[in-house]
Design a protein around this motif. Sequence first.
Motif, PDB file in Angstrom:
ATOM      1  N   ASP A   1       0.743   6.566 -12.957  1.00 49.67           N
ATOM      2  CA  ASP A   1      -0.697   6.409 -12.846  1.00 49.67           C
ATOM      3  C   ASP A   1      -0.993   5.036 -12.246  1.00 49.67           C
ATOM      4  N   ALA A   2      -2.267   4.733 -12.066  1.00 51.51           N
ATOM      5  CA  ALA A   2      -2.631   3.503 -11.364  1.00 51.51           C
ATOM      6  C   ALA A   2      -2.093   2.264 -12.083  1.00 51.51           C
ATOM      7  N   ALA A   3      -2.251   2.211 -13.397  1.00 49.95           N
ATOM      8  CA  ALA A   3      -1.788   1.045 -14.155  1.00 49.95           C
ATOM      9  C   ALA A   3      -0.272   0.909 -14.093  1.00 49.95           C
ATOM     10  N   GLN A   4       0.439   2.023 -14.184  1.00 52.41           N
ATOM     11  CA  GLN A   4       1.899   1.970 -14.099  1.00 52.41           C
ATOM     12  C   GLN A   4       2.341   1.494 -12.722  1.00 52.41           C
ATOM     13  N   ALA A   5       1.661   1.937 -11.672  1.00 51.96           N
ATOM     14  CA  ALA A   5       2.003   1.494 -10.327  1.00 51.96           C
ATOM     15  C   ALA A   5       1.824  -0.012 -10.184  1.00 51.96           C
ATOM     16  N   VAL A   6       0.735  -0.543 -10.735  1.00 51.62           N
ATOM     17  CA  VAL A   6       0.522  -1.994 -10.704  1.00 51.62           C
ATOM     18  C   VAL A   6       1.656  -2.716 -11.417  1.00 51.62           C
TER      19      VAL A   6
ATOM     20  N   LEU B   1       4.877  -2.758  -9.340  1.00 49.80           N
ATOM     21  CA  LEU B   1       4.782  -3.706  -8.230  1.00 49.80           C
ATOM     22  C   LEU B   1       4.915  -5.144  -8.739  1.00 49.80           C
ATOM     23  N   ARG B   2       4.236  -5.466  -9.828  1.00 46.97           N
ATOM     24  CA  ARG B   2       4.348  -6.821 -10.387  1.00 46.97           C
ATOM     25  C   ARG B   2       5.790  -7.171 -10.736  1.00 46.97           C
ATOM     26  N   ALA B   3       6.512  -6.200 -11.270  1.00 49.10           N
ATOM     27  CA  ALA B   3       7.873  -6.465 -11.745  1.00 49.10           C
ATOM     28  C   ALA B   3       8.911  -6.454 -10.635  1.00 49.10           C
TER      29      ALA B   3
ATOM     30  N   GLY C   1       0.816  -1.205   0.000  1.00 50.56           N
ATOM     31  CA  GLY C   1       0.000   0.000   0.000  1.00 50.56           C
ATOM     32  C   GLY C   1       0.849   1.254   0.000  1.00 50.56           C
ATOM     33  N   THR C   2       1.843   1.289   0.883  1.00 48.25           N
ATOM     34  CA  THR C   2       2.746   2.447   0.935  1.00 48.25           C
ATOM     35  C   THR C   2       3.545   2.574  -0.353  1.00 48.25           C
ATOM     36  N   ALA C   3       4.027   1.444  -0.865  1.00 46.64           N
ATOM     37  CA  ALA C   3       4.816   1.485  -2.102  1.00 46.64           C
ATOM     38  C   ALA C   3       3.984   2.004  -3.268  1.00 46.64           C
TER      39      ALA C   3
END
Length: 224
Positions: free
Chosen positions: A63-68, A71-73, A51-53
């Motif tokens: 943006d939201a998609a880039q943040a996802v 995190l996945r990578a 959540g913090t990351a």
Amino acid sequence: MTFSIAARCAETGMFGVAVSSSSPAVAARCAHARAGVGAVSSQNVTDPSLGTAALDLLALGADAAQAVEVLRASRPHMEFRQVLIVDAKGNSAIHSGPRSLGTWSDARAENVACGGNLLADAGVPQAMVDAFVGSRGHLAERLLIAMRAALAAGGEAGPVRSAGLKIVDRVSWPVADLRVDWTEECPIAELSALWTLYAPQLDDYVTRALNPSAAPSYGVPGDL
């Protein structure tokens, strides 16, 4: 063992998260929001640091998609995690790892992301999104409407025992951070009652922090 909603109010820019689970004190681990930045729910074999990351990535301009995708990578064990993100422009994105527990699913729209695991019905997150999108009023009220819609759609496979609601708006701390950490009754009903109690005092608590000389009294014995 959790269902949650992360959302933004398009009219006010408020962000909020609401969450419920059969586990105790679920909001202490899962609900994350930062004024002017975004809202995140991190759940399912929960890693609260996600959540913090995610919020840090949004604050840096993702943006939201880039943040996802970051995190996945970059984070381990993402196959176990669910992460729901809404950013400051209302973009939403969700990661649901293939090793999420039981029946799991997610759904999103502009300004809202919902997800759950160990669900009684895979349609629960979409019911939450539909309820949120079709609602009006204060963001907290809309989040609670979505949570009640989750229950009506089946909720978790077993009874939920904890719930929480976090709202951020303009200041660096949550303007509402309400929790039912364990109950044998319906935690979402108890959380709704807490909001009803807290809502009339929300602005006064912010004023007391920013300008105590302009703040109203507490109206309790000994407060002259």
